[in-house]
Design a protein around this motif. Structure first.
Motif, PDB file in Angstrom:
ATOM      1  N   SER A  99       0.830  -1.206   0.000  1.00  0.00           N
ATOM      2  CA  SER A  99       0.000   0.000   0.000  1.00  0.00           C
ATOM      3  C   SER A  99       0.863   1.254   0.000  1.00  0.00           C
ATOM      4  O   SER A  99       1.874   1.315   0.698  1.00  0.00           O
ATOM      5  CB  SER A  99      -0.905   0.000   1.238  1.00  0.00           C
ATOM      6  OG  SER A  99      -1.652   1.199   1.327  1.00  0.00           O
ATOM      7  N   TYR A 100       0.460   2.257  -0.802  1.00  0.00           N
ATOM      8  CA  TYR A 100       1.137   3.557  -0.784  1.00  0.00           C
ATOM      9  C   TYR A 100       0.205   4.619  -1.339  1.00  0.00           C
ATOM     10  O   TYR A 100      -0.833   4.296  -1.932  1.00  0.00           O
ATOM     11  CB  TYR A 100       2.470   3.523  -1.546  1.00  0.00           C
ATOM     12  CG  TYR A 100       2.404   3.104  -3.001  1.00  0.00           C
ATOM     13  CD1 TYR A 100       2.532   4.033  -4.028  1.00  0.00           C
ATOM     14  CD2 TYR A 100       2.253   1.765  -3.353  1.00  0.00           C
ATOM     15  CE1 TYR A 100       2.525   3.650  -5.357  1.00  0.00           C
ATOM     16  CE2 TYR A 100       2.230   1.365  -4.679  1.00  0.00           C
ATOM     17  CZ  TYR A 100       2.360   2.313  -5.685  1.00  0.00           C
ATOM     18  OH  TYR A 100       2.338   1.935  -7.008  1.00  0.00           O
ATOM     19  N   THR A 101       0.550   5.867  -1.099  1.00  0.00           N
ATOM     20  CA  THR A 101      -0.264   6.974  -1.596  1.00  0.00           C
ATOM     21  C   THR A 101       0.591   7.899  -2.457  1.00  0.00           C
ATOM     22  O   THR A 101       1.819   7.942  -2.317  1.00  0.00           O
ATOM     23  CB  THR A 101      -0.877   7.799  -0.447  1.00  0.00           C
ATOM     24  OG1 THR A 101       0.173   8.507   0.244  1.00  0.00           O
ATOM     25  CG2 THR A 101      -1.621   6.909   0.537  1.00  0.00           C
ATOM     26  N   ILE A 102      -0.061   8.609  -3.351  1.00  0.00           N
ATOM     27  CA  ILE A 102       0.611   9.623  -4.167  1.00  0.00           C
ATOM     28  C   ILE A 102      -0.118  10.933  -3.936  1.00  0.00           C
ATOM     29  O   ILE A 102      -1.345  11.008  -4.043  1.00  0.00           O
ATOM     30  CB  ILE A 102       0.625   9.234  -5.654  1.00  0.00           C
ATOM     31  CG1 ILE A 102       1.410   7.915  -5.837  1.00  0.00           C
ATOM     32  CG2 ILE A 102       1.257  10.349  -6.494  1.00  0.00           C
ATOM     33  CD1 ILE A 102       1.484   7.412  -7.263  1.00  0.00           C
ATOM     34  N   ASN A 103       0.649  11.970  -3.590  1.00  0.00           N
ATOM     35  CA  ASN A 103       0.099  13.260  -3.162  1.00  0.00           C
ATOM     36  C   ASN A 103       0.717  14.389  -3.974  1.00  0.00           C
ATOM     37  O   ASN A 103       1.938  14.579  -3.934  1.00  0.00           O
ATOM     38  CB  ASN A 103       0.403  13.476  -1.673  1.00  0.00           C
ATOM     39  CG  ASN A 103      -0.035  12.304  -0.802  1.00  0.00           C
ATOM     40  OD1 ASN A 103      -1.115  12.314  -0.253  1.00  0.00           O
ATOM     41  ND2 ASN A 103       0.825  11.289  -0.673  1.00  0.00           N
ATOM     42  N   HIS A 104      -0.111  15.124  -4.726  1.00  0.00           N
ATOM     43  CA  HIS A 104       0.405  16.245  -5.506  1.00  0.00           C
ATOM     44  C   HIS A 104       0.986  17.313  -4.576  1.00  0.00           C
ATOM     45  O   HIS A 104       0.490  17.520  -3.467  1.00  0.00           O
ATOM     46  CB  HIS A 104      -0.705  16.873  -6.351  1.00  0.00           C
ATOM     47  CG  HIS A 104      -1.086  16.050  -7.535  1.00  0.00           C
ATOM     48  ND1 HIS A 104      -1.695  16.593  -8.643  1.00  0.00           N
ATOM     49  CD2 HIS A 104      -0.950  14.723  -7.798  1.00  0.00           C
ATOM     50  CE1 HIS A 104      -1.925  15.647  -9.532  1.00  0.00           C
ATOM     51  NE2 HIS A 104      -1.481  14.497  -9.033  1.00  0.00           N
ATOM     52  N   ILE A 105       2.016  17.991  -5.060  1.00  0.00           N
ATOM     53  CA  ILE A 105       2.629  19.070  -4.292  1.00  0.00           C
ATOM     54  C   ILE A 105       2.088  20.408  -4.790  1.00  0.00           C
ATOM     55  O   ILE A 105       1.994  20.637  -6.005  1.00  0.00           O
ATOM     56  CB  ILE A 105       4.167  19.037  -4.428  1.00  0.00           C
ATOM     57  CG1 ILE A 105       4.709  17.717  -3.858  1.00  0.00           C
ATOM     58  CG2 ILE A 105       4.805  20.225  -3.722  1.00  0.00           C
ATOM     59  CD1 ILE A 105       6.201  17.519  -4.087  1.00  0.00           C
ATOM     60  N   GLN A 106       1.715  21.276  -3.855  1.00  0.00           N
ATOM     61  CA  GLN A 106       1.303  22.641  -4.179  1.00  0.00           C
ATOM     62  C   GLN A 106       2.352  23.628  -3.640  1.00  0.00           C
ATOM     63  O   GLN A 106       3.136  23.286  -2.747  1.00  0.00           O
ATOM     64  CB  GLN A 106      -0.073  22.956  -3.573  1.00  0.00           C
ATOM     65  CG  GLN A 106      -1.251  22.410  -4.360  1.00  0.00           C
ATOM     66  CD  GLN A 106      -1.496  20.932  -4.107  1.00  0.00           C
ATOM     67  OE1 GLN A 106      -1.552  20.480  -2.974  1.00  0.00           O
ATOM     68  NE2 GLN A 106      -1.644  20.166  -5.172  1.00  0.00           N
ATOM     69  N   GLU A 107       2.318  24.834  -4.208  1.00  0.00           N
ATOM     70  CA  GLU A 107       3.312  25.840  -3.828  1.00  0.00           C
ATOM     71  C   GLU A 107       3.272  26.162  -2.336  1.00  0.00           C
ATOM     72  O   GLU A 107       4.297  26.483  -1.727  1.00  0.00           O
ATOM     73  CB  GLU A 107       3.086  27.119  -4.639  1.00  0.00           C
ATOM     74  CG  GLU A 107       4.179  28.158  -4.455  1.00  0.00           C
ATOM     75  CD  GLU A 107       3.973  29.383  -5.331  1.00  0.00           C
ATOM     76  OE1 GLU A 107       4.864  30.260  -5.344  1.00  0.00           O
ATOM     77  OE2 GLU A 107       2.919  29.474  -6.014  1.00  0.00           O
TER      78      GLU A 107
END
Length: 203
Positions: free
Chosen positions: A82-90
């Protein structure tokens, strides 16, 4: 325009060469991969090699560096699936970039980066609460790339968390409106601005 032959490129100083080659592929999506060890230690790593592999089944892959250089994420994924992917914001770019540092396996990157560890019911791996776009992945396959000792990690999409306001009538995601940023090279970050959408191309 000048031609740079690989023989010359290979003769350059290591970090100069790495910057040059890493920038060649252009702007790339950049995200934080969240995982957790079998002993319960959360981990975050910055990844800019994420690629779409198919929509049915929904598969997404990324390149993991050699185990000697980056062992924690791939080990955690192997153990828990199991893993997650998280977009990066400024708004949390500096905190996210800190997760590219090489910490010991018993260090919680959420704590050192001051990002918020977030869990959803029934999902083992942690999310980054600050991320406007985050999704859950389940390991499908880890394919070793023998030539440079890296690994192609392939996962299947399980669930997605985002604001429905960025979802278009045709399912298109307006990621520029979500504030998702992109990267160039090893340490460059940029804003992604939508130019246009074009109709489906036909002969």
């Amino acid at each position: 325009m000048r031609q740079f032959l690989i023989e010359e490129i290979k003769s350059w100083e290591r970090f100069y060469r790495a910057n040059f080659i890493n920038c060649l592929t252009g702007f790339k999506p950049v995200s934080l991969i969240g995982s957790i060890s079998s002993t319960g230690v959360p981990n975050l790593s910055v990844v800019s090699s994420i690629v779409h592999l198919g929509a049915d089944p929904a598969l997404i892959g990324y390149i993991n560096r050699p185990v000697a250089a980056a062992p924690d994420t791939i080990t955690n994924i192997e153990q828990t699936k199991s893993y997650t992917i998280n977009h990066i914001q400024e708004s949390f770019l500096h905190e996210a970039h800190q997760c590219s540092a090489k910490y010991l396996p018993d260090v919680n990157e959420f704590e050192v980066s001051k990002l918020t560890e977030w869990y959803e019911e029934g999902i083992v791996a942690p999310f980054v609460k600050e991320a406007a776009v985050r999704y859950e992945m389940e390991l499908v396959e880890i394919a070793p790339i023998q030539y440079n000792s890296t690994f192609f990690v392939i996962g299947q999409l399980k669930s997605v968390f985002l604001d429905e306001a960025i979802v278009g009538v045709d399912g298109f995601l307006d990621l520029s409106a979500a504030g998702s940023i992109v990267s160039i090279g090893l340490d460059g970050y940029a804003k992604a601005e939508m130019i246009t959408r074009l109709p489906y191309a036909k002969p």
